[in-house]
Design a protein around this motif. Structure first.
Motif, short mmCIF file in Angstrom:
data_model
loop_
_atom_site.label_atom_id
_atom_site.label_comp_id
_atom_site.label_asym_id
_atom_site.label_seq_id
_atom_site.Cartn_x
_atom_site.Cartn_y
_atom_site.Cartn_z
N MET A 49 14.52 6.93 31.69
CA MET A 49 13.20 7.42 32.07
C MET A 49 13.19 7.90 33.52
O MET A 49 12.53 8.87 33.84
CB MET A 49 12.20 6.29 31.85
N TRP A 50 13.93 7.17 34.38
CA TRP A 50 13.94 7.57 35.78
C TRP A 50 14.63 8.92 35.96
O TRP A 50 14.32 9.66 36.90
CB TRP A 50 14.60 6.50 36.65
N GLN A 51 15.55 9.24 35.05
CA GLN A 51 16.25 10.52 35.16
C GLN A 51 15.30 11.69 34.91
O GLN A 51 15.42 12.74 35.55
CB GLN A 51 17.41 10.59 34.19
N LEU A 52 14.35 11.51 34.02
CA LEU A 52 13.37 12.56 33.77
C LEU A 52 12.48 12.76 35.00
O LEU A 52 12.19 13.90 35.37
CB LEU A 52 12.51 12.21 32.55
N ILE A 53 12.11 11.68 35.64
CA ILE A 53 11.27 11.78 36.84
C ILE A 53 12.03 12.47 37.97
O ILE A 53 11.50 13.36 38.64
CB ILE A 53 10.77 10.38 37.25
N VAL A 54 13.30 12.08 38.17
CA VAL A 54 14.11 12.71 39.21
C VAL A 54 14.33 14.18 38.88
O VAL A 54 14.31 15.04 39.76
CB VAL A 54 15.45 11.95 39.37
N PHE A 55 14.53 14.48 37.60
CA PHE A 55 14.72 15.87 37.18
C PHE A 55 13.47 16.70 37.48
O PHE A 55 13.57 17.82 38.00
CB PHE A 55 15.05 15.93 35.69
N MET A 56 12.30 16.18 37.15
CA MET A 56 11.07 16.94 37.38
C MET A 56 10.78 17.12 38.87
O MET A 56 10.32 18.19 39.29
CB MET A 56 9.89 16.24 36.68
N ILE A 57 11.03 16.09 39.67
CA ILE A 57 10.84 16.23 41.12
C ILE A 57 11.84 17.25 41.68
O ILE A 57 11.48 18.10 42.51
CB ILE A 57 10.97 14.86 41.80
N GLY A 58 13.09 17.18 41.23
CA GLY A 58 14.09 18.15 41.66
C GLY A 58 13.74 19.57 41.25
O GLY A 58 13.94 20.52 42.01
N PHE A 59 13.19 19.72 40.05
CA PHE A 59 12.77 21.04 39.60
C PHE A 59 11.63 21.58 40.47
O PHE A 59 11.62 22.75 40.84
CB PHE A 59 12.33 20.97 38.13
N LEU B 199 18.66 17.82 40.61
CA LEU B 199 18.82 18.28 39.24
C LEU B 199 20.21 17.95 38.71
O LEU B 199 20.37 17.43 37.60
CB LEU B 199 18.58 19.78 39.14
N ILE B 200 21.22 18.24 39.51
CA ILE B 200 22.60 17.98 39.09
C ILE B 200 22.83 16.49 38.90
O ILE B 200 23.44 16.05 37.92
CB ILE B 200 23.58 18.59 40.10
N PHE B 201 22.31 15.69 39.83
CA PHE B 201 22.48 14.24 39.72
C PHE B 201 21.83 13.69 38.46
O PHE B 201 22.40 12.87 37.75
CB PHE B 201 21.90 13.56 40.96
N SER B 202 20.63 14.16 38.16
CA SER B 202 19.93 13.61 37.00
C SER B 202 20.52 14.12 35.68
O SER B 202 20.45 13.42 34.67
CB SER B 202 18.44 13.96 37.06
N MET B 203 21.13 15.30 35.68
CA MET B 203 21.72 15.80 34.44
C MET B 203 23.05 15.16 34.12
O MET B 203 23.37 14.95 32.96
CB MET B 203 21.91 17.33 34.53
#
Length: 68
Positions: A1-11, A57-61
């Motif tokens: 779940m935290w990866q989605l949040i980090v992805f959205m903030i990075g986006f 983005l790269i970190f969360s993917m």
């Protein structure tokens, strides 16, 4: 779940940084050369959001969610 949040903030950071750099490209036709342009965006804090967002983005993917 935290990866989605980090992805959205990075986006969001990537979008803000990219749009600001594209917006600053309007200074080139006014008479600013490329050296002055790069020095200008180097001093702007919102320009640092583009690489920060890309790193997020790269970190969360590439972080494996199933590792324990």
């Amino acid at each position: 779940m935290w990866q989605l949040i980090v992805f959205m903030i990075g986006f969001g950071f990537t979008c803000v940084g990219g749009v600001s750099i594209i917006g600053y490209l309007n200074f080139l036709p006014v008479g600013m050369n490329l050296t002055d342009f790069f020095l200008f965006i180097y001093k702007r804090p919102e320009s640092y959001l583009l690489p920060l967002g890309l790193l997020m983005l790269i970190f969360s993917m590439y972080k494996n969610p199933f590792q324990s």
